[in-house]
Design a protein around this motif. Structure first.
Motif, short mmCIF file in Angstrom:
data_model
loop_
_atom_site.label_atom_id
_atom_site.label_comp_id
_atom_site.label_asym_id
_atom_site.label_seq_id
_atom_site.Cartn_x
_atom_site.Cartn_y
_atom_site.Cartn_z
N ALA A 31 -19.66 132.86 83.17
CA ALA A 31 -19.06 131.54 84.70
C ALA A 31 -18.25 130.28 84.13
O ALA A 31 -18.44 130.33 82.89
CB ALA A 31 -20.56 131.47 84.38
N TYR A 35 -18.04 123.84 85.77
CA TYR A 35 -19.06 123.30 87.14
C TYR A 35 -20.17 122.74 87.27
O TYR A 35 -20.11 121.91 85.96
CB TYR A 35 -20.36 125.01 87.38
N ARG A 91 -24.53 129.52 87.12
CA ARG A 91 -25.56 130.76 86.93
C ARG A 91 -26.36 130.55 88.28
O ARG A 91 -27.33 129.63 87.74
CB ARG A 91 -25.33 131.50 85.66
N ASP A 103 -28.17 137.99 91.19
CA ASP A 103 -27.26 136.80 90.77
C ASP A 103 -25.69 136.28 91.51
O ASP A 103 -25.49 137.62 92.22
CB ASP A 103 -27.49 137.83 89.20
N TRP A 105 -22.96 134.11 89.85
CA TRP A 105 -21.80 133.21 89.24
C TRP A 105 -21.29 132.67 90.26
O TRP A 105 -19.75 133.25 90.32
CB TRP A 105 -21.75 134.15 88.58
N ASN A 120 -20.74 138.44 90.17
CA ASN A 120 -21.69 138.41 89.31
C ASN A 120 -21.41 139.92 88.15
O ASN A 120 -20.59 140.81 88.94
CB ASN A 120 -23.24 138.96 89.99
#
Length: 161
Positions: A31, A35, A91, A103, A105, A120
């Motif tokens: 990831a 972010y 995440r 999930d 990411w 993911n």
């Protein structure tokens, strides 16, 4: 005879493992450290995807249960809301109302938070997201390269016009 044995031994070489998805699960994946949930929030257009049933639009929104990913079609009908629990930088563990989990990411986002790549480790999906339905060809190309770098088989990527 020796040549035949060498050729036969080559057939026993390990095969690249593909999970149930679109990426080599032996490939490293990560990831992005860039972010920021506040900058990522809001609507995104799905410009490219691997799965046929990918939504047309995605948005990180605040719901009564906390952060969630809303999946919509181009007509604005939003049918799926995945409750999102942060599990790390960029995440999320997502849960649908029916209990389905996934999930998500954020693999990459450009500096201006105009284009992003999500997927993911299982590789059961992967999307190129953009704030606009057209433009940003250089960023879209970079997003494809990020998917490839993270082990995705980009020959299966379907870009939207």
């Amino acid at each position: 005879m020796l040549l035949a044995l060498i050729l036969l031994a080559g057939c026993a070489a390990p095969v690249v493992q593909q999970g149930q998805g679109y990426r080599d699960t032996n490939a490293l994946i990560g990831a992005t450290s860039r972010y920021d949930a506040g900058r990522f929030a809001g609507p995104w257009v799905v410009r490219g995807s691997f799965d046929l049933d990918a939504p047309d639009r995605v948005a990180l929104v605040q719901s009564t249960g906390g952060p969630a990913f809303e999946l919509c079609d181009d007509a604005g009908d939003c049918e799926v809301l995945w409750q999102a629990r942060a599990t790390g930088q960029g995440r999320y563990a997502l849960t649908r109302p029916n209990g389905t989990t996934r999930d998500l990411w954020i693999l990459w986002v450009d500096e201006g938070f105009r284009t992003a790549v999500v997927g993911n480790p299982a590789g059961d999906f992967g999307w190129i997201l953009d704030r606009n339905p057209t433009g940003g060809a250089d960023r879209i190309t970079a997003a494809q390269e990020i998917l490839d770098f993270n082990g995705y088989d980009i020959s299966q990527l379907r870009m939207r016009k």
